[in-house]
Design an enzyme around this catalytic site. Structure first.
Site: not given
Ligand code: ADP
Length: 492
Positions: A178, A231, A287, A386
């Site tokens: 996905k 994510g 990240c 973040e």
């Protein structure tokens, strides 16, 4: 070659291109121009159901007869075909997510090595024999975990495909990928290579769609065995809840707020190169970003001035321009988020040394300036949260203990780095940093055979290396009585 418009009106399910049942065809935005450039099919829950059925049928079909060596050969074939498509894949990725073409070419150019490495690992999956009582033969086998739902982010779609698809093919699982709604295009292109390589139908399915709709349906589906997610940690928390009904296996790679420590005995020239690159690469949408630059007080002012000078020289431009070092944000929402933090940092009392603004002179694309905040205290939100933008918060420290304390004062634990020419210090500090990856006198060095993943809220499990196979395998223990003699418990 430049692709003008791209249209992918169908989903890839069960080895075929199919129209969405309850999805739709949605425009995709080129972040370098802010304009529509492609159209992609999005799936809905019924499309996910269809993909889950295809993946389950494939798991029990001809794919289950593939030996480890058959899977290794398939991975090698896939890798060699993939290699032929690097240019096109890189261009589509840059166009869709705004990463500079020089970065996507370098990144995508390494993926075939990843697939080939996993071809080798396919033949390494073994159980063990456990010596025990006479007449009892005990052994373990490793079996595929089953149907994997892979939920991908938008910052590096193809890298996330290879990190999940390669172990899936090596272990004999099946997968529904996905992709993120903002960046569906390059992964659909991978589906064409899946077909070309002759991967059995239904082993690989690719469906984009809205996270809370298509993604959430995949997460809660009773016939999906594992979710591999990359994510935000808040999405990971939602996924944990949704996946709880059938106790799905989970592997997560979430965000980071990486400490990047520079001691005053560092090779400063090299450290500054790393600070600049690690702070602004991909417009900060990584990240592993070196977003907290933790600098010894004795060299603090010099480092701040040098970083600001280098930030101003970063070549910002269209993703497809080969000279571009930093492209735009991938989408409008991320642009707004970064702009909010520009304000917040100043409200919190940090000193904006350079940047802190949108670059409208580059048109309607989602461009911002590389940004440096000085006089940052680690308790500030710009040091704790973040941002996912090209923002470096420079934080001073006095000694080794304070550097380590600041480095670890975070909910995250993905990566960290330090610069020092003192070997003892390098080992001491590397050992104390709470992160899944620590770089010493380098940054952002990532390889196929080395595990990658986070401590703390940065994730669960590891990707890459043999460690990643664990997340795609179940262990079965078999107790086999060879003695021909089973004592009847109730008869005794
Ligand atoms: P970002 O906020 O930076 O877009 P996310 O963590 O929300 O990052 O997105 C990463 C991936 O997770 C995307 O593919 C997105 O569609 C998906 N996603 C978002 N929300 C959910 C959800 N509730 N369930 C499953 N997947 C989701």
């Amino acid at each position: 070659m430049t692709i003008d418009t791209y249209r992918q009106n169908q989903l890839f399910i069960g080895g075929e291109w199919v129209n969405p049942i309850d999805g739709e065809v949605v425009p995709s935005i080129d972040p370098s121009t802010g304009k529509e450039w492609a159209y992609a099919a999005w799936g809905g829950p019924k499309d996910i159901d269809r993909a889950v059925t295809a993946a389950n049928e494939a798991l029990r079909g001809p794919w289950s007869k593939f030996t480890p060596n058959d899977r290794a050969n398939l991975l090698r074939r896939f890798a060699s075909l993939y290699e032929k498509h690097v240019e096109r894949l890189a261009e589509l990725e840059s166009r869709d997510n705004g990463l500079p073409i020089r970065d996507t070419k370098a990144g995508v150019g390494m993926h075939a090595t990843w697939y080939n490495y996993y071809a080798g690992l396919a033949n390494s999956i073994e159980g063990r024999q456990v010596p025990m009582d006479a007449g009892m033969h005990i052994y373990t086998t490793r079996t595929p975990v089953g149907v994997v739902g892979a939920i991908l982010p938008w910052n590096a779609p193809l890298q996330m495909v290879v990190w999940k698809l390669a172990p899936v093919l090596a272990t004999g699982c099946t997968i529904i990928i996905k992709t993120a709604e903002q960046t569906p295009i390059s992964s659909y292109e991978v589906a064409k290579i899946v077909q070309e390589a002759g991967i059995p139908k239904g082993v690989v399915n690719i469906v984009t769609g809205l996270g809370p709709v298509a993604g959430a349906h995949l997460v809660s589906h009773p016939h999906v065995n594992k979710i591999a997610f990359t994510g935000e940690h808040r999405t990971a928390q939602e996924i944990m809840k949704g996946a709880s009904a059938n106790l799905k296996r989970l592997s997560f790679e979430c965000g980071g707020k990486s400490p990047h420590i520079i001691f005053d005995d560092a090779n400063l020239e090299q450290a500054m190169n790393a600070a600049t690159h690690s702070g602004f690469t991909g417009c900060g949408q990584s990240c592993a970003l070196g977003s907290r630059l933790i600098v010894q007080s004795t060299i603090y002012d010099k480092v701040v001035a040098e970083l600001a000078a280098r930030a101003q020289k970063v070549r910002i431009g269209q993703a497809l321009d080969p000279k571009t070092q930093m492209g735009p944000h991938t989408h409008q929402e991320q642009l707004q988020k970064t702009l909010k933090y520009f304000e917040l940092g100043q409200q919190e009392g940090a000193k904006l040394v350079t940047g802190g603004k949108r670059l409208t002179e580059l048109g309607d694309g989602f461009f911002v300036a590389p940004t440096v905040f000085a006089n940052v205290n680690n308790k500030m939100r710009i040091a704790q949260e973040e941002i996912f933008g090209p923002v470096v918060s420079v934080i001073p420290f006095k000694d080794e203990d304070e550097a380590v304390a600041i480095a670890n004062d975070t909910i995250y634990g993905l990566t960290g780095a330090l610069w020092s020419q003192n070997l003892g210090r390098a080992h001491r500090v590397a050992a104390q940093i709470e992160a899944g990856t620590v770089w010493v006198n380098t940054y952002r060095y990532l390889r196929w055979s080395v595990p990658y993943g986070g401590f703390k809220i940065s994730g669960i499990g590891r990707e890459n290396g043999p460690e990643s196979l664990e997340g795609y395998l179940e262990t079965k223990a078999v107790y086999m009585n060879l003695s021909g003699n089973y004592a009847d418990y109730y008869a005794q």
